[in-house]
Enzyme design. Structure first.
Site, PDB file in Angstrom:
ATOM      1  N   GLY A  54      19.840  66.675 -45.796  1.00 46.26           N
ATOM      2  CA  GLY A  54      21.204  67.199 -45.757  1.00 46.26           C
ATOM      3  C   GLY A  54      21.307  68.224 -44.650  1.00 46.26           C
ATOM      4  O   GLY A  54      20.292  68.745 -44.194  1.00 46.26           O
ATOM      5  N   CYS A  81      13.030  65.959 -46.395  1.00 47.99           N
ATOM      6  CA  CYS A  81      13.629  66.977 -45.536  1.00 47.99           C
ATOM      7  C   CYS A  81      14.306  68.066 -46.376  1.00 47.99           C
ATOM      8  O   CYS A  81      13.632  68.780 -47.096  1.00 47.99           O
ATOM      9  CB  CYS A  81      14.589  66.313 -44.552  1.00 47.99           C
ATOM     10  SG  CYS A  81      14.929  67.362 -43.149  1.00 47.99           S
ATOM     11  N   TYR A  82      15.638  68.162 -46.358  1.00 47.76           N
ATOM     12  CA  TYR A  82      16.310  69.159 -47.200  1.00 47.76           C
ATOM     13  C   TYR A  82      15.901  68.969 -48.665  1.00 47.76           C
ATOM     14  O   TYR A  82      15.760  69.934 -49.413  1.00 47.76           O
ATOM     15  CB  TYR A  82      17.825  69.016 -47.041  1.00 47.76           C
ATOM     16  CG  TYR A  82      18.620  69.966 -47.908  1.00 47.76           C
ATOM     17  CD1 TYR A  82      18.923  71.242 -47.476  1.00 47.76           C
ATOM     18  CD2 TYR A  82      19.058  69.578 -49.180  1.00 47.76           C
ATOM     19  CE1 TYR A  82      19.647  72.122 -48.283  1.00 47.76           C
ATOM     20  CE2 TYR A  82      19.777  70.440 -49.987  1.00 47.76           C
ATOM     21  CZ  TYR A  82      20.067  71.712 -49.536  1.00 47.76           C
ATOM     22  OH  TYR A  82      20.774  72.577 -50.323  1.00 47.76           O
ATOM     23  N   HIS A 169      11.611  62.047 -41.869  1.00 50.10           N
ATOM     24  CA  HIS A 169      12.476  61.022 -42.472  1.00 50.10           C
ATOM     25  C   HIS A 169      11.785  59.652 -42.492  1.00 50.10           C
ATOM     26  O   HIS A 169      11.747  58.968 -41.483  1.00 50.10           O
ATOM     27  CB  HIS A 169      13.779  60.910 -41.687  1.00 50.10           C
ATOM     28  CG  HIS A 169      14.669  62.088 -41.879  1.00 50.10           C
ATOM     29  ND1 HIS A 169      15.562  62.174 -42.916  1.00 50.10           N
ATOM     30  CD2 HIS A 169      14.770  63.256 -41.205  1.00 50.10           C
ATOM     31  CE1 HIS A 169      16.196  63.335 -42.866  1.00 50.10           C
ATOM     32  NE2 HIS A 169      15.727  64.016 -41.834  1.00 50.10           N
ATOM     33  N   GLU A 171      12.860  57.048 -43.861  1.00 48.63           N
ATOM     34  CA  GLU A 171      13.831  55.955 -43.983  1.00 48.63           C
ATOM     35  C   GLU A 171      14.313  55.422 -42.633  1.00 48.63           C
ATOM     36  O   GLU A 171      14.859  54.334 -42.560  1.00 48.63           O
ATOM     37  CB  GLU A 171      15.026  56.409 -44.833  1.00 48.63           C
ATOM     38  CG  GLU A 171      15.949  57.463 -44.213  1.00 48.63           C
ATOM     39  CD  GLU A 171      15.456  58.899 -44.391  1.00 48.63           C
ATOM     40  OE1 GLU A 171      14.247  59.098 -44.625  1.00 48.63           O
ATOM     41  OE2 GLU A 171      16.280  59.817 -44.261  1.00 48.63           O
ATOM     42  N   SER A 223      40.293  36.037 -47.165  1.00 52.91           N
ATOM     43  CA  SER A 223      40.667  36.221 -45.755  1.00 52.91           C
ATOM     44  C   SER A 223      39.824  35.339 -44.838  1.00 52.91           C
ATOM     45  O   SER A 223      40.148  35.157 -43.680  1.00 52.91           O
ATOM     46  CB  SER A 223      40.463  37.680 -45.357  1.00 52.91           C
ATOM     47  OG  SER A 223      39.071  37.969 -45.291  1.00 52.91           O
ATOM     48  N   GLY A 224      38.716  34.828 -45.375  1.00 51.50           N
ATOM     49  CA  GLY A 224      37.805  34.088 -44.505  1.00 51.50           C
ATOM     50  C   GLY A 224      36.698  35.003 -43.985  1.00 51.50           C
ATOM     51  O   GLY A 224      35.726  34.552 -43.396  1.00 51.50           O
ATOM     52  N   GLY A 225      36.839  36.316 -44.219  1.00 55.29           N
ATOM     53  CA  GLY A 225      35.779  37.259 -43.852  1.00 55.29           C
ATOM     54  C   GLY A 225      34.616  37.147 -44.836  1.00 55.29           C
ATOM     55  O   GLY A 225      34.728  36.473 -45.870  1.00 55.29           O
ATOM     56  N   VAL A 226      33.525  37.826 -44.511  1.00 53.72           N
ATOM     57  CA  VAL A 226      32.312  37.689 -45.313  1.00 53.72           C
ATOM     58  C   VAL A 226      32.542  38.126 -46.772  1.00 53.72           C
ATOM     59  O   VAL A 226      32.202  37.398 -47.711  1.00 53.72           O
ATOM     60  CB  VAL A 226      31.157  38.535 -44.718  1.00 53.72           C
ATOM     61  CG1 VAL A 226      29.908  38.413 -45.557  1.00 53.72           C
ATOM     62  CG2 VAL A 226      30.888  38.100 -43.283  1.00 53.72           C
ATOM     63  N   ASP A 227      33.141  39.290 -46.952  1.00 55.13           N
ATOM     64  CA  ASP A 227      33.218  39.849 -48.303  1.00 55.13           C
ATOM     65  C   ASP A 227      34.070  39.000 -49.239  1.00 55.13           C
ATOM     66  O   ASP A 227      33.637  38.670 -50.346  1.00 55.13           O
ATOM     67  CB  ASP A 227      33.772  41.285 -48.260  1.00 55.13           C
ATOM     68  CG  ASP A 227      32.972  42.155 -47.311  1.00 55.13           C
ATOM     69  OD1 ASP A 227      31.830  41.764 -46.985  1.00 55.13           O
ATOM     70  OD2 ASP A 227      33.485  43.207 -46.891  1.00 55.13           O
ATOM     71  N   SER A 228      35.277  38.654 -48.800  1.00 50.81           N
ATOM     72  CA  SER A 228      36.121  37.895 -49.722  1.00 50.81           C
ATOM     73  C   SER A 228      35.558  36.493 -49.919  1.00 50.81           C
ATOM     74  O   SER A 228      35.686  35.903 -50.993  1.00 50.81           O
ATOM     75  CB  SER A 228      37.576  37.852 -49.244  1.00 50.81           C
ATOM     76  OG  SER A 228      37.703  37.143 -48.043  1.00 50.81           O
ATOM     77  N   SER A 229      34.881  35.952 -48.903  1.00 55.81           N
ATOM     78  CA  SER A 229      34.302  34.609 -49.049  1.00 55.81           C
ATOM     79  C   SER A 229      33.182  34.616 -50.080  1.00 55.81           C
ATOM     80  O   SER A 229      33.097  33.729 -50.939  1.00 55.81           O
ATOM     81  CB  SER A 229      33.743  34.114 -47.718  1.00 55.81           C
ATOM     82  OG  SER A 229      34.785  33.984 -46.788  1.00 55.81           O
ATOM     83  N   LYS A 369      26.351  45.615 -47.356  1.00 58.53           N
ATOM     84  CA  LYS A 369      26.780  44.450 -46.564  1.00 58.53           C
ATOM     85  C   LYS A 369      25.661  43.422 -46.381  1.00 58.53           C
ATOM     86  O   LYS A 369      25.882  42.223 -46.524  1.00 58.53           O
ATOM     87  CB  LYS A 369      27.256  44.934 -45.191  1.00 58.53           C
ATOM     88  CG  LYS A 369      27.929  43.873 -44.366  1.00 58.53           C
ATOM     89  CD  LYS A 369      29.361  43.772 -44.763  1.00 58.53           C
ATOM     90  CE  LYS A 369      30.111  42.717 -43.989  1.00 58.53           C
ATOM     91  NZ  LYS A 369      31.554  42.807 -44.288  1.00 58.53           N
TER      92      LYS A 369
END
Ligand code: XMP
Length: 513
Positions: A54, A81-82, A169, A171, A223-229, A369
């Protein structure tokens, strides 16, 4: 209850990266606010706790501090870290401002090979640092297990209590073996198995959707986008014909988009799809409009109108499904401008009405995602859909500067198709955030064969980005740029010049309008 690691967010720009790294170990992770009460955390029965980094100083007046009882839960803790500093301070150590800020690459030297975080790692490791304060006195029971040039306490542990602190870090990619450290923590120390996979998730999600939806009907704006598909494919797996997808053609889609969506969802998946071709209405309303904000407003408002009317025609549905993702629902930490909290709000959600005659189903809301893409492949969606780049809701309208006319749309669709084709052919399409064509409504003189031309310019935009918030232009190879330019000028009637956009974001935006 599913095995999980709880990550307390102290406002680091890397908190979500930590969560993703843990999930890449096939362990579920959730991000909670730094001050989540210990009893709430205990209710989740986490296998381990990670305290993020942080931007604050632990001794600052408004420093974000955790519930001290989290250190008495008996759960293994990893402070980064923090997170290390806050843990050390609570347990009786001392943190002070460093003489100089340690930032960037450093070398970690292991002092105690028995520490379980470093099993199988070499004695020296490249690590990434980003801190001003440093630990100057160890809390009771802790010992240093690794050092860097600037820090005698770069990695510390309390073996019996299973508490660990890392000043660097693990990550980030600049700590190349960091993944192994996190893997050792979640599997070795916390004893997690590998239960988090998209294959398992399908079963869980299907069950949860069925339990929520029962015999009712669900509507989804596709919509044809990744998420809604992916949401559509998952919901269809769960409730079959109780799902109706509504696909609105707003007149500013890419070439063949409507056909692709129908091919995939209707012919292949046999999903009930209500196709609303409203292109004429949209284009009529866009006529003569040149102001970018007005274009967006018109498209947004018209979409809601068309979608609402379509839902009424779709019959009686109790639920509205949305492809909301985890980054959209993580509660933000209001300190130091935490980027985890600044996920674009005006873009993400498809601008659906707040009309709550529906109850929401959000089957992707605990996924990142990359997990959504993996889930899509697991559900049998084609790569063509799953690996798509983002496409803005207002479509090609924000890529045609000035008025949107049928002729300009045709020019841009043709140019865009070439950009997509060539980017895919060279695999660049899959490596970067977005690549597309923009139509500039200015004309310039050229010569083709023996003829003088006076035609439009296409700008090619290719950017890399993590989340769309910031971006840099991509240094595409000259050969590829040459091919794009040649093909667009030769094949797209109405274009005689191609330029490359070399603007980063900020100060530019990714889209041109
Ligand atoms: P900008 O142009 O703001 O874009 O740098 C950032 C990212 O968001 C996408 N974008 C949108 N997505 N509706 C969307 O669903 C929108 O109105 C919209 N505007 C921009 C853009 O493509 C980029 O990925």
């Amino acid at each position: 209850m599913i095995e999980q690691i709880v990550i307390l967010d102290f406002g680091s720009q890397y908190t979500q990266v930590i969560a993703r790294r843990v999930r890449e170990c096939n362990v579920y992770s959730v991000i909670l606010r730094y001050d989540t009460p210990a009893r709430e955390i205990a209710r989740l029965k986490p296998q381990g706790l990670i305290l993020s980094g942080g931007p604050s100083s632990v001794y600052a007046k408004d420093a974000p501090l955790p519930d001290p009882a989290i250190f008495k839960l008996g759960t293994p803790v990893l402070g980064i870290c923090y997170g290390l500093q806050v843990m050390a301070q609570y347990l009786g150590g001392q943190v002070e401002p460093g003489q100089k800020r340690e930032y960037g690459k450093g070398t970690l030297h292991l002092k105690d090979r028995r520490c379980r975080l470093f099993t199988n790692l070499p004695d020296s490791l490249q690590v990434w640092n980003s801190h001003g304060d440093k630990l100057t006195k160890l809390p009771v029971g802790f010992k240093a297990v690794a050092v860097t040039e600037n820090s005698a306490y770069a990695a510390i542990e309390h073996r019996a209590a299973r508490m660990f602190g890392l000043q660097f870090h693990p990550e980030v990619v600049h700590t190349p073996r960091g993944r192994e450290i996190l893997t050792s923590f979640v599997h070795g120390v916390c004893g997690c198995g590998k239960s988090w996979t998209m294959r398992n998730y399908v079963d869980q999600a299907v069950e949860a959707i069925r339990a929520q939806v029962g015999n009712e009907h669900v509507i989804l704006g596709l919509s044809g986008g990744v998420d809604s598909s992916v949401a559509a494919a998952l919901l269809h797996r769960a409730v079959g014909n109780q799902l109706t997808c509504i696909f609105v053609n707003n007149g500013v889609l890419r070439g063949h988009e409507a056909e692709v969506v129908q091919e995939v969802f209707v012919r292949h998946f046999k999903i009930k799809l209500q196709y609303e071709n409203a292109s004429r209405l949209f284009l009529q309303r866009l006529k003569g409009v040149t102001d970018p904000e007005r274009k967006r407003k018109i498209i947004g408002k018209t979409f809601i109108e068309v979608f609402e009317a379509a839902t009424r025609r779709a019959g009686k549905a109790k639920f509205l499904a949305q492809g909301t993702l985890y980054p959209d629902v993580i509660e933000s930490v209001p300190i130091g401008g935490n980027p985890a909290a600044m996920i674009k709000s005006h873009h993400n959600v498809g601008g659906l009405p707040k009309n709550m005659r529906f109850q929401l189903v959000e089957p992707l809301k605990c996924l990142f995602k990359d997990e959504v893409r993996e889930l899509g492949l697991e559900l049998g969606l084609p790569r063509e859909i799953v690996l798509r780049q983002p496409f803005p809701g207002p479509g090609l309208a924000v890529r045609i500067l000035g008025e949107v006319t049928p002729r300009r749309l045709e020019i841009l669709r043709n140019a865009d198709a070439i950009v997509v084709q060539e980017m895919k052919a060279t695999d660049w399409y899959y490596k970067i955030w977005q690549s597309f064509a923009v139509l500039l409504p200015i004309r310039s003189v050229g010569v083709m064969g023996d003829e003088r031309t006076y035609d439009y310019t296409i700008a090619v935009r290719a950017v890399e980005s993590q989340d769309g918030m910031t971006a840099d232009w991509v240094k595409l190879p000259y050969e590829l740029l040459e091919k794009l330019s040649n093909r667009i000028i030769n094949e797209v009637k109405g274009v005689n010049r191609v330029c490359l956009d070399i603007t980063s974001k900020p100060p530019g935006t990714i889209e041109w309008e």
